[in-house]
Design an enzyme around this catalytic site. Structure first.
Site, short mmCIF file in Angstrom:
data_model
loop_
_atom_site.label_atom_id
_atom_site.label_comp_id
_atom_site.label_asym_id
_atom_site.label_seq_id
_atom_site.Cartn_x
_atom_site.Cartn_y
_atom_site.Cartn_z
CB CYS A 187 -40.56 -112.13 -13.48
SG CYS A 187 -41.49 -113.06 -14.91
CG HIS A 192 -38.16 -105.72 -15.93
ND1 HIS A 192 -39.43 -105.54 -15.22
CD2 HIS A 192 -38.58 -106.69 -16.66
CE1 HIS A 192 -39.94 -106.63 -15.73
NE2 HIS A 192 -39.27 -107.18 -16.27
CG ASP A 224 -35.19 -97.08 -26.19
OD1 ASP A 224 -35.55 -98.12 -26.54
OD2 ASP A 224 -34.58 -96.71 -28.05
CG HIS A 225 -31.85 -99.32 -27.20
ND1 HIS A 225 -33.14 -98.91 -27.64
CD2 HIS A 225 -31.54 -100.60 -27.58
CE1 HIS A 225 -32.59 -99.81 -28.22
NE2 HIS A 225 -32.41 -100.36 -28.19
CG HIS A 247 -36.64 -110.97 -18.41
ND1 HIS A 247 -36.52 -111.12 -17.05
CD2 HIS A 247 -38.19 -110.57 -18.57
CE1 HIS A 247 -38.13 -110.84 -16.33
NE2 HIS A 247 -38.54 -110.14 -16.91
CG HIS A 296 -40.23 -106.90 -21.18
ND1 HIS A 296 -40.73 -108.47 -21.69
CD2 HIS A 296 -40.21 -107.50 -19.89
CE1 HIS A 296 -40.78 -109.53 -20.30
NE2 HIS A 296 -40.72 -108.23 -19.05
CD GLU A 320 -43.60 -106.69 -18.01
OE1 GLU A 320 -43.55 -105.90 -17.28
OE2 GLU A 320 -44.20 -107.91 -17.52
#
Lengths: 136, 136, 136, 136, 136, 136
Positions: free
Chosen positions: F33, F14, F79-80, F39, F41, F126
């Site tokens: 950010c 994100h 996810d992913h 980037h 998490h 996060e």
């Protein structure tokens, strides 16, 4: 060869400080770790022994007996103590995690051999981000 | 209402001790925590603020700014210090985890309000097995 | 010989993707890791150096100085970045955890030697269930 | 040479018990671990393979395929089972963590070789304070 | 009002099973948790009491005394036991984490009141991914 | 009333970015950010439901069924993936942890009610040092 590790905990105060140096040099090298009234840590100690399983027990060492030995030789000497003042096996040593781990090795190696086992490795966590390892 | 938590760490020495009591009574009540040369901990501090997300940022608080405030008001005062001696906001207080958490609340509540946010809860871990929580 | 480890964190986006292959083959081999708009991880990096304690400090390396070096050489290049696009030392490489750990080794080995210390091992956690280790 | 570790979990019941011994001797040696109706653990299994990265993928092994193999060969046999009764590869063995890790090695070594990879190490955590490691 | 939590651990075997149901229905509802020879877990128990700090100690409760009480009332009854067979306070109850936490509450509430403190909350972790919480 | 929590994981890319603002203002507010290539998490999602135990099962909810529902409604979508581009329920929203947790609540509340249970709380980590909590 199998390696078995038992983890123990102790909480202690310490400071990093070289009495040969000026206060300024101590702060320059050790930073806030030189604070004269001490700071402290929750240390986490990993004791690893090696061997082959006994055919009557499946154990390379009885973890209860190993735990009692670590308790007697290390935890009772060091837990809720000041590493710079109170601990017999740290007398006249800098209390860096490197020196503490070597001193603990010297306390444990022979008593573990006397159990018929062999000390393979120590790991000592000082903070969540710093740890030392030692193989003798 | 959304709750946002930021975690910070500090390492400090302390002892539990009531100066009105005899050494024997201190040891009876506080046990090894009364050790006169101190012991210490890696403390883990959870600071929770509450609010509704700003429509321009999606934030209830800018975590970077909250982090800087905690650093300035708490961590710089308490990290690598002796809670019984060195910390301005712990003067003349027992250094139980209950008292430390209330003292930290009193340092943070107004500055967080000044950011336009609201302190909701603190959690303070003293060891892996003991923590305190406080809502003001 | 004592081993000292310092842990650092970085958050990054990446995707696993072989540009020589069809989209179908990429999905077949890399699964959801091939997602074209990237996914990401909280990486945890363990840097282990080895040596014998300095007699004036008790240190094999000053962990503050080691931390600053890792910050400058690695974290500033890689934290909050896209491993496939933004990171100088990952250009033209697949961003598998195996390749990232080797690239980090190549960035750290000489600067740590220049500190008078010796890089022994890296460990890089990509998720709570996958990590790589490398000894050079 | 790079080492890649994948972590899996299983929950199982067991007891430590030598059928050649009296109940008293079992309790003396194994303590509460000898409880006749069993106790249990959340085991955490670390499977480490070694190799050099494939130039088309950057992988030393495809972690998804490795995960499926561990699932099929180990987790399906052992998860939510009684180690003393239900697990084919633990028949007639003491269920010490030392014996369980060797038995898992014997199940995984050849199938991982058949993937074109090489099993390097297993680590098996039985409790937060006890783990075994094995290199074959 | 301050909340203080002490964490304790126990390892136990159990199975989820309704004796009124067929084997098929048990497997349909409980899946592998119904395994007839049991499975087990490393449980982690969080006991939270609330109160205001005593002015002579800074404590809302003496954590050593609270720890001894949890040891006597809960850990000695449940650690290294089979929840379906061995534990007095689990007789004739399903051993779901929800039922275990209520049963532990019923054992602890009055003894903690007898210490002059007040039980506020229990949390019981069954696996790294499942936990229950209860406030009475 | 008992609270049961199930934990799931997802990895996502994100960036924090307000398209109404200049690049400079984005960097000023969101810092690293805002990195334009994203980037990412390893997110950890805690889903807490509340209720009273069913007398035939001891469950307030069947955790397997709850797990499948979270998998279908959330994990498969997120996810992913890239939270700014790929996720249907994040369209046109800033991807702050505060906004992600509210969006997940809106996806889960009704389906969990349809199971005959009640969503009580979400927690979303996060990074190891930042998490959000939401009660609807």
């Amino acid at each position: 060869m199998i390696y078995l590790t038992r983890i123990e905990h102790f909480n202690a105060a310490h400071r990093l400080f070289n009495a040969q140096w000026s206060e300024e040099k101590n702060v320059e090298v050790f930073g806030k770790c030189a604070n004269k009234n001490y700071h402290g840590h929750n240390y986490k100690l990993y004791v690893t022994v090696k061997g082959t399983p006994n055919i009557e027990t499946g154990f390379i060492v009885n973890a209860k007996i190993l735990g009692r030995l670590i308790e007697e030789k290390i935890i009772e000497q060091i837990d809720h103590k000041n590493l710079n003042i109170d601990v017999p096996f740290m007398q006249n040593k800098f209390t860096s995690v490197e020196n503490v781990i070597v001193a603990i090795w010297n306390e444990l190696e022979q008593p573990i051999a006397d159990l018929g086992s062999q000390l393979h490795k120590l790991k000592l966590e000082e903070t969540p981000n710093i740890f030392a390892e030692y193989y003798g």
